[in-house]
Design an enzyme around this catalytic site. Structure first.
Site, short mmCIF file in Angstrom:
data_model
loop_
_atom_site.label_atom_id
_atom_site.label_comp_id
_atom_site.label_asym_id
_atom_site.label_seq_id
_atom_site.Cartn_x
_atom_site.Cartn_y
_atom_site.Cartn_z
N GLU A 429 -6.09 5.76 -0.51
CA GLU A 429 -5.66 6.83 -1.40
C GLU A 429 -4.90 6.25 -2.59
O GLU A 429 -4.36 5.15 -2.51
CB GLU A 429 -4.79 7.83 -0.64
CG GLU A 429 -5.47 8.44 0.55
CD GLU A 429 -4.52 9.20 1.47
OE1 GLU A 429 -5.01 9.88 2.39
OE2 GLU A 429 -3.29 9.11 1.26
N GLU A 623 -11.35 16.63 2.21
CA GLU A 623 -11.44 15.88 3.46
C GLU A 623 -10.35 16.39 4.38
O GLU A 623 -9.22 16.62 3.96
CB GLU A 623 -11.26 14.38 3.19
CG GLU A 623 -11.30 13.52 4.45
CD GLU A 623 -11.18 12.03 4.12
OE1 GLU A 623 -12.00 11.56 3.29
OE2 GLU A 623 -10.28 11.37 4.65
#
EC number: 3.2.1.2
Length: 689
Positions: A429, A623
């Site tokens: 991320e 997600e």
């Protein structure tokens, strides 16, 4: 008149050094006085300011504004020693800024609530004028661009437009129509006698055809019906139909669903572990009508032993199996390590040759205030430092991506690979590794800043020197520990140092390092993958979100306190490279007490991030952060991916489902996953709204 001329002559021409350098302001009523710096107008204020520019310039040119003629001369009389007054003015400016930030913090909370619960089409940078205008329009008022607000006047021969909104009602439209007709028949005479005293809204469009009431001559023509019963019934009919149409429109969107393959199917030597098990797994996915799969391509495996020696054989075998099942493929360029409490026995480190370099030069890794190193990913401050066997950080990333693109060129040409996700930080991320469990972080701790290596410190010192404050060239010393709470620290507490001159300088530099890393890597990713869709994953850091500082987001690199929108700046950079954002949706609903203790607001964060991305024109996918969920969990994810009644009809462009283990081992989730996929595809719709 003679006295006035003498006064003006004395004022403009006096050069006597014995005069008081600070003249009495009452003697010069037309002199421009210092005012606190006004805020840049937005919304209606900007429109009004633009409309008033031309008259103001004309007045200045014609000399019609008081004090213009003597401004230059007056300034000459006050040229000496105003240091004390200047300091007072600076203090007043700072107090004004603090009041403005406090007001904007309140406004931001109101905007978050309206976006989340009211479905108002407010822009990400809306101000209070936009809020008031939205509420006024919802109440049926008209609001002009200059802010003029009024009730709609009578407009004959036009259809009345009522504000539409979704409602929950067990009544059918036919029942409501019958109620409307009954109300009209019972109130027709009284309404026609008193129509002049009713509201000025024109209801000429509401009429009853003769066929609806045979034999009744009163209904042979259209007449104005202003009955309250008729108004409410017909408005309810319109609301029900609008809600049904909008809900069906939203539910009909097709959102592709991708399933994430388990991490351990490729071993540390780059070989496919269990081809038959993978084939069975893909068969399950195909039976669920999954659109495709997502697979991590680990830097620590492919280039694990020697620099620029890439082993793709295991991935080639895996991709051939996926092609046999006619599934689409998204690949992740995973430049981070994998392992921890939730990873089971699977451990994937950074390449061994990188770890070897790190033993001699540990500053290639992120470092906290106590000097502890994080091995989750490479330090962003070495993006342009040649410390990796003669290569910079971004050159290492580019060589890896270019090797993948060359190795699997046939799959790109066939269209099997539809997107490439670029890992930009911890856990893949775009964030700093600020929450390492191995160093004692426990949810909902605020984490720690990761900028105490020598490369980051040199960058910080250089930036501080350029500002003229060399003593700012160091990280905060009072920001707490990994598991601290905001109120326990001097830096993050209410009105803490995070909002001081130094705090704003440091946080801006810290977040710019994150944005700069994203820009460096994405510019090369576009070169490597050309027309292929690029995906960047954005984290969901929702704890401490209800505090003024948003401490956990600050340590992760998102300068997003309550008085500042930190995500829009990130998305502006992503927009330059046509990136698709993947947002990690928050986990399952927690108890109210747990949220209060963590000062968490997952819904508020989700709305801010998603709408900020849409406001910048970015596509966004999702997600799940949890591994297995029930029907309620499915519904929460569907509501995020396909928001009801969105004014612009926005929805996710895809969704990635993460699973705890192969589907063959986790069949308890199978029915809920099947329902989830059908809802995402629009095959079944929820009629309970």
């Amino acid at each position: 008149m003679h006295t006035l001329n003498n006064t003006i002559t004395t004022t403009t021409g006096s050069q006597d050094p014995n005069l008081d350098p600070i003249p009495d302001p009452d003697q010069f009523p037309n002199r421009n006085r210092n005012q606190p710096q006004s805020r840049r107008p937005r919304g209606f204020a900007a429109a009004a300011a633009a409309a008033s520019i031309a008259p103001t310039e004309n007045d200045v040119n014609n000399g019609n504004i008081a004090g213009i003629g003597g401004g230059e001369g007056s300034s000459g009389g006050g040229g000496g020693g105003g240091g004390k007054g200047k300091r007072e003015r600076e203090k007043e400016k700072e107090r004004t800024k603090l009041r403005e930030r406090h007001r904007r913090a309140i406004t931001s909370r109101m905007l978050a609530g309206l976006r989340q619960y009211g479905n108002f089409p407010l822009p990400a940078r809306a101000d209070m004028n936009d809020v008031i205008a939205a509420l006024a329009r919802e109440a049926g008022w008209s609001v002009e661009a200059d802010g003029t607000t009024y009730r709609q006047s009578q407009q004959p021969n036009h259809v009345v437009q009522f504000p539409t909104r979704s409602i929950e009602s067990p009544l059918s439209s036919s029942t409501l129509k019958n109620c409307a007709k009954a109300a009209i028949e019972s109130q027709q005479h009284s309404v026609l006698r008193n129509d002049e005293k009713l509201a000025p809204v024109s209801l000429d469009s509401i009429g009853i055809a003769e066929s609806d009431h045979p034999g009744n001559g009163r209904y042979t023509s259209v007449s104005p019906i202003t009955s309250v019963g008729c108004l409410e019934a017909n408005q309810l009919i319109q609301d029900v139909h609008s809600a049904e149409q909008c809900n069906d429109f939203t539910e009909s969107f097709y959102v592709p669903v991708y399933a994430m393959l388990p991490v351990g199917i490729i071993d540390n030597f780059g070989q496919l572990v269990d081809p038959e098990g993978v084939r069975q797994e893909l068969s399950y996915m195909k039976s669920l009508n999954v659109d495709g799969v997502v697979i991590d391509c680990w830097w620590g495996i492919v280039e694990g032993w020697n620099p620029q020696k890439y082993v793709w054989s295991g991935y080639r075998e895996l991709f051939n199996l996926i092609r046999d099942f006619k599934l689409k493929l998204q690949v992740v360029m995973a430049f981070h390590e994998y392992g921890g409490n939730a990873s089971g026995n699977v451990m994937i480190s950074l390449p061994q040759w990188v770890l070897k370099i790190g033993k001699d030069n540990p500053d290639i890794f992120f470092t906290d205030r106590e000097g502890r190193r994080s091995f989750e990913c490479l330090n962003w401050s070495i993006d342009k430092e040649r410390v990796l066997h003669g290569r910079t950080g971004i050159e290492v990333y580019f060589d890896f991506m270019r090797s993948f693109r060359s190795e699997f060129d046939d799959l790109f040409v066939e269209g099997l690979i539809t997107a490439v996700e670029i890992g930009l930080g911890a856990s893949g991320e775009l964030k700093y590794p600020s929450f390492p469990e191995r160093m004692g972080w426990i949810y909902p701790g605020i984490g720690e800043f990761q900028c105490y290596d020598k490369y980051s410190q040199l960058s910080l010192q250089k930036e501080a020197k350029s500002r003229g404050f060399t003593f700012w060239g160091k990280g905060p010393e009072n920001a707490g520990q990994y598991s601290s709470h905001p109120h326990e620290t001097v830096f993050f507490q209410e009105r803490g140092e995070y909002d001081s001159y130094y705090g704003r300088f440091f946080l801006n530099w810290y977040s710019q390092l994150l944005i700069g890393h994203a820009e460096n890597v994405l510019s090369l990713a576009n070169l490597a993958f050309e027309e292929t869709k690029i995906i960047v994953k954005i984290p969901a850091i929702y704890w401490s979100y209800k505090t003024a500082s948003h401490a956990a987001e600050l340590t992760a690199g998102y300068y997003n306190p309550s008085n500042r929108d930190g995500y829009s700046l990130v998305f502006e950079t992503l927009k330059k490279y046509s990136v698709t954002v993947k947002f990690v949706c928050p986990g399952p609903q927690m108890s109210p007490n747990a949220h209060e203790e963590a000062l968490a607001d997952p819904e508020g964060l989700s709305w801010q991030v998603i709408n900020a991305a849409w406001d910048k024109g970015l596509q966004i996918g999702g997600e799940n952060a949890i591994t297995c969920f029930d029907r309620d969990g499915c519904m929460r994810l569907i509501d995020i991916a396909k928001p009801r009644n969105h004014p612009d009809g926005y929805h996710f462009s895809f969704f990635t489902y993460r699973q705890p283990s192969p589907l063959v081992q986790g069949s308890t989730c199978f029915p809920d996953l099947d329902y989830f996929i059908k809802r995402m595809h629009g095959d079944i719709r929820d009629k309970q709204f």
